[in-house]
Write an enzyme that holds these catalytic residues in place. Structure first.
Site, short mmCIF file in Angstrom:
data_model
loop_
_atom_site.label_atom_id
_atom_site.label_comp_id
_atom_site.label_asym_id
_atom_site.label_seq_id
_atom_site.Cartn_x
_atom_site.Cartn_y
_atom_site.Cartn_z
N ARG A 23 -8.79 7.68 15.45
CA ARG A 23 -7.93 8.28 14.26
C ARG A 23 -8.97 9.41 13.84
O ARG A 23 -10.13 9.35 13.60
CB ARG A 23 -7.79 7.35 13.25
CG ARG A 23 -7.33 7.64 12.10
CD ARG A 23 -7.19 6.54 10.79
NE ARG A 23 -8.42 6.45 10.27
CZ ARG A 23 -8.81 7.00 8.92
NH1 ARG A 23 -7.85 7.49 8.21
NH2 ARG A 23 -9.84 6.44 8.46
N GLU A 76 -13.10 17.13 6.73
CA GLU A 76 -13.66 16.13 7.18
C GLU A 76 -13.95 16.34 8.79
O GLU A 76 -13.35 17.08 9.36
CB GLU A 76 -12.82 14.89 6.85
CG GLU A 76 -12.65 14.70 5.33
CD GLU A 76 -11.92 13.44 4.86
OE1 GLU A 76 -11.23 12.81 5.63
OE2 GLU A 76 -12.29 12.95 3.72
N HIS A 79 -16.30 2.97 10.32
CA HIS A 79 -16.63 4.06 9.84
C HIS A 79 -18.13 4.38 9.74
O HIS A 79 -18.85 3.15 9.63
CB HIS A 79 -16.36 3.71 8.16
CG HIS A 79 -16.30 4.99 7.34
ND1 HIS A 79 -17.64 5.55 6.65
CD2 HIS A 79 -15.47 5.80 6.71
CE1 HIS A 79 -17.27 6.49 6.23
NE2 HIS A 79 -16.06 6.88 5.99
N ALA A 139 -9.03 4.03 -0.32
CA ALA A 139 -9.14 5.39 0.33
C ALA A 139 -10.04 6.40 -0.31
O ALA A 139 -9.43 6.72 -1.43
CB ALA A 139 -7.96 5.64 0.87
N GLN A 140 -11.08 7.02 0.10
CA GLN A 140 -11.50 8.19 -0.66
C GLN A 140 -11.56 9.31 -0.39
O GLN A 140 -11.21 10.17 -1.28
CB GLN A 140 -13.29 7.58 -0.65
CG GLN A 140 -13.84 6.44 -1.04
CD GLN A 140 -15.27 6.29 -0.70
OE1 GLN A 140 -15.79 6.89 0.08
NE2 GLN A 140 -15.83 5.57 -1.65
N GLY A 191 -8.81 11.50 1.64
CA GLY A 191 -7.65 12.35 1.19
C GLY A 191 -6.44 12.21 2.05
O GLY A 191 -6.42 11.35 3.17
N HIS A 241 -13.42 -0.10 10.04
CA HIS A 241 -12.93 0.55 8.86
C HIS A 241 -11.20 0.60 9.28
O HIS A 241 -10.48 0.60 8.25
CB HIS A 241 -13.51 1.99 9.20
CG HIS A 241 -12.81 2.95 8.20
ND1 HIS A 241 -12.79 2.47 6.70
CD2 HIS A 241 -12.20 4.06 8.13
CE1 HIS A 241 -12.29 3.32 5.83
NE2 HIS A 241 -11.99 4.46 6.69
N GLY A 286 0.86 -1.28 -0.01
CA GLY A 286 -0.01 0.23 -0.10
C GLY A 286 0.82 1.16 -0.05
O GLY A 286 1.81 1.37 -0.48
N ARG A 299 -15.48 10.25 14.13
CA ARG A 299 -16.02 9.14 13.82
C ARG A 299 -16.69 8.38 14.77
O ARG A 299 -17.66 7.77 14.68
CB ARG A 299 -15.13 8.52 12.82
CG ARG A 299 -14.58 8.93 11.40
CD ARG A 299 -13.88 8.23 10.65
NE ARG A 299 -13.62 8.62 9.40
CZ ARG A 299 -12.83 8.19 8.53
NH1 ARG A 299 -11.91 7.19 9.01
NH2 ARG A 299 -12.71 8.54 7.41
N LYS A 345 -0.23 -9.76 -1.08
CA LYS A 345 -0.72 -11.00 -0.96
C LYS A 345 -1.59 -11.27 -2.14
O LYS A 345 -1.64 -12.64 -2.27
CB LYS A 345 -1.98 -10.85 0.25
CG LYS A 345 -1.17 -10.81 1.61
CD LYS A 345 -2.09 -10.64 2.70
CE LYS A 345 -3.17 -11.38 2.98
NZ LYS A 345 -4.01 -11.12 4.08
#
Length: 542
Positions: free
Chosen positions: A389, A125, A247, A53-54, A56, A354, A21, A293, A42
């Site tokens: 987070r 966000e 999420h 990831a949408q 940013g 999430h 990633g 969140r 994997k």
């Protein structure tokens, strides 16, 4: 562990990176000008959480914003458990991390300014007091991942090994040597079904989180906590595993599986509604939809249970259609596939596991307790996230700590000691399984009881139930692992079960509610636990 005698394919290099990633690939690029790097994936190289990831990457780029404000927001979201040095290090390197991605060619969204210039578009966000989220429309992870993959594939010093899953780390302790060190990993080649040796003086876990331990997750199938489990078996401490982030808004549709509706939809004015169309977030937090969140997920969970409904709704149809399509083109198109028009329809949503806020403990250079072993990205506990987070801090953490790890690995490159001979993987005493149904049944049972007993709202009774079940499951899995050839499903199940046990024991040990850990037996924060992460030690001093 199944090792000794028998030949096995052997790979050597200067650095072994387990995971492909944003953390693993950016680290590979930082190292490759001087080191020979091996990267394991994997599945296909892109198939990790980064791709999905949408939102940013958070960074202080607006003159109205400041590093101090970003630090303050992060500390507040972390509910008193962030390590301030880790927060400061991460946030202060935000602008240069964005510039590095821009230099690589990541196509971030831009906007015109009143004086005719073009600048990066910043969105906002949950938890952020300013617009500071750099994004590529609503598919930022894809833009970053594909750019990194293109660069990595072109680099002559980077070898990619797709369809390779690590089974266990190879350590001097496992070879009976006294000086502790990580030497590499035993790895299952999924194309040949053979276990191979990967050896390097520096090994980096960049394997992502463990959200697939739950029945409902926004993560791809590979998020099975492999790095956390391997590090634990190798003797590394793990911290804050009770803080699993849910999420708040995963699309509720039988065919959508794990499709997220980005937090940025709420950042741009999306409202959460009950089935009767009435808003409810104002009753739970002054920031309403822009609350952190954990607050939003708990509020949705509370309303669903109170009303006995299967979902709530997220509505941004009051915004102009062109605005919605322009900001959220990917989400708009995907929702149309499931019969929802984002510009007209409220979307049915539910919370889903999430992000893993805890992980393998590291210092500010990404070093774990085991010399030669590093951890970067979601697999690591750096102290940045604390008890919760904040949105879009995670991709930034990947970039900043990858660079720190690269610097430390580079500085130690001349100090590498000669490696002892590593015995091949031994399959002489195992057979092929004729009962794969055992693995699939245990997999389903594990994820279901974790969802029911160790989910968004917990209690001691539920956690004790989960612990009894995981102990039974661990016994079955150990017996199975000892007698049958390893397979992808068995490796992942073994790792998930271990991580589940660590999550449960961590949750039982925290007798308060804080951030993502909410228990009805201890609904308040305990001031005495301020600044005290939950540290679990495989040596038995958790």
């Amino acid at each position: 562990m199944q090792e000794h005698a028998q030949s096995s394919h052997h790979h050597g290099g200067d650095v072994l990176i387990i995971g492909s990633g944003a953390a693993g690939l950016s680290l590979a690029l930082h190292l490759a000008h001087e080191q020979r790097v091996m990267v394991l994936s994997k599945g296909p190289i892109t198939e990790g959480s980064t791709l999905y990831a949408q939102g940013g990457v958070s960074a202080v780029l607006d003159q109205q914003d400041s590093v101090q404000a970003h630090v303050r927001d992060t500390l507040e979201a972390g509910a008193g458990l962030c390590e301030e040095a880790a927060v400061q290090q991460t946030v202060s390197h935000g602008p240069e991390s964005i510039q590095w991605l821009l230099d690589l060619g990541v196509p971030f969204t831009r906007e015109p300014t009143p004086d005719g210039r073009v600048q990066l578009h910043l969105t906002r966000e949950g938890g952020h007091s300013h617009r500071r989220v750099v994004h590529a429309a609503d598919a930022t992870g894809r833009a970053i991942e594909m750019t990194l993959v293109e660069q990595v594939r072109r680099h002559p010093n980077i070898q990619l090994f797709e369809n390779h899953i690590a089974v266990d780390l190879i350590t001097t302790r496992k070879l009976g040597l006294s000086e502790p060190r990580c030497l590499g990993a035993y790895v299952l080649n999924l194309d040949t079904q053979g276990v191979e040796i990967f050896q390097a003086p520096a090994v980096v876990l960049a394997s992502g989180g463990a959200s697939r331990v739950y029945l409902y997750s926004s993560n791809p199938n590979g998020a099975t906590g492999d790095g956390i489990a391997m590090a634990w078996r190798a003797g590394c401490r793990v911290a804050n595993m009770e803080f699993m982030q849910f999420h708040p808004t995963c699309l509720y549709h039988p065919k959508a599986k794990s499709f997220l509706i980005s937090e940025a939809v709420r950042g741009e004015g999306g409202r959460l509604l009950l089935p009767d169309g009435s808003p409810f977030m104002h009753r739970f937090h002054p920031r309403a939809e822009l609350a952190p969140r954990d607050v939003v997920a708990r509020a949705i969970d509370h309303e669903m249970k109170r009303l006995g409904v299967e979902c709530v709704y997220l509505d941004i149809s009051h915004q102009p259609a062109d605005f919605v399509k322009g900001h959220f083109p990917t989400i708009y198109e995907r929702c149309l596939e499931y019969g929802f028009d984002l510009t007209r329809d409220p979307l049915p949503v539910v919370p889903a596991a999430h992000y893993t806020c805890g992980g393998v403990m590291t210092d500010l250079k990404a070093r774990t307790d085991l010399p030669g072993l590093y951890a970067v990205g979601e697999v690591a506990y750096t102290g940045l996230h604390g008890a919760n987070r904040m949105a879009s801090n995670s991709l930034l953490e990947c970039l900043v700590f990858a660079r720190e790890a690269a610097r430390d690995i580079g500085a130690r490159a001349d100090q590498a000691e000669p490696a002892p001979p590593i015995p091949a993987w031994d399959e002489s005493r195992v057979t092929d399984s004729d009962e794969e149904v055992v693995v699939s049944h245990n997999w389903d049972e594990l994820r279901r009881f974790m969802w029911d007993y160790v989910g968004i709202v917990r209690s001691d009774k539920r956690l004790q139930r989960a612990l009894r079940r995981i102990e039974l499951l661990q016994g079955e899995i150990h017996e199975y692992y000892s007698n049958f050839r390893v397979s992808n499903d068995l490796i992942e199940l073994r790792n998930l079960a271990l991580v589940a046990e660590i999550i449960i024991r961590s949750a039982l040990s925290r007798r308060e509610s804080r951030g993502l850990h909410y228990t009805i037996d201890y609904p308040d924060r305990d001031p005495a636990l301020e600044g005290r992460p939950t540290v679990m030690d495989p040596a038995g001093t958790g």
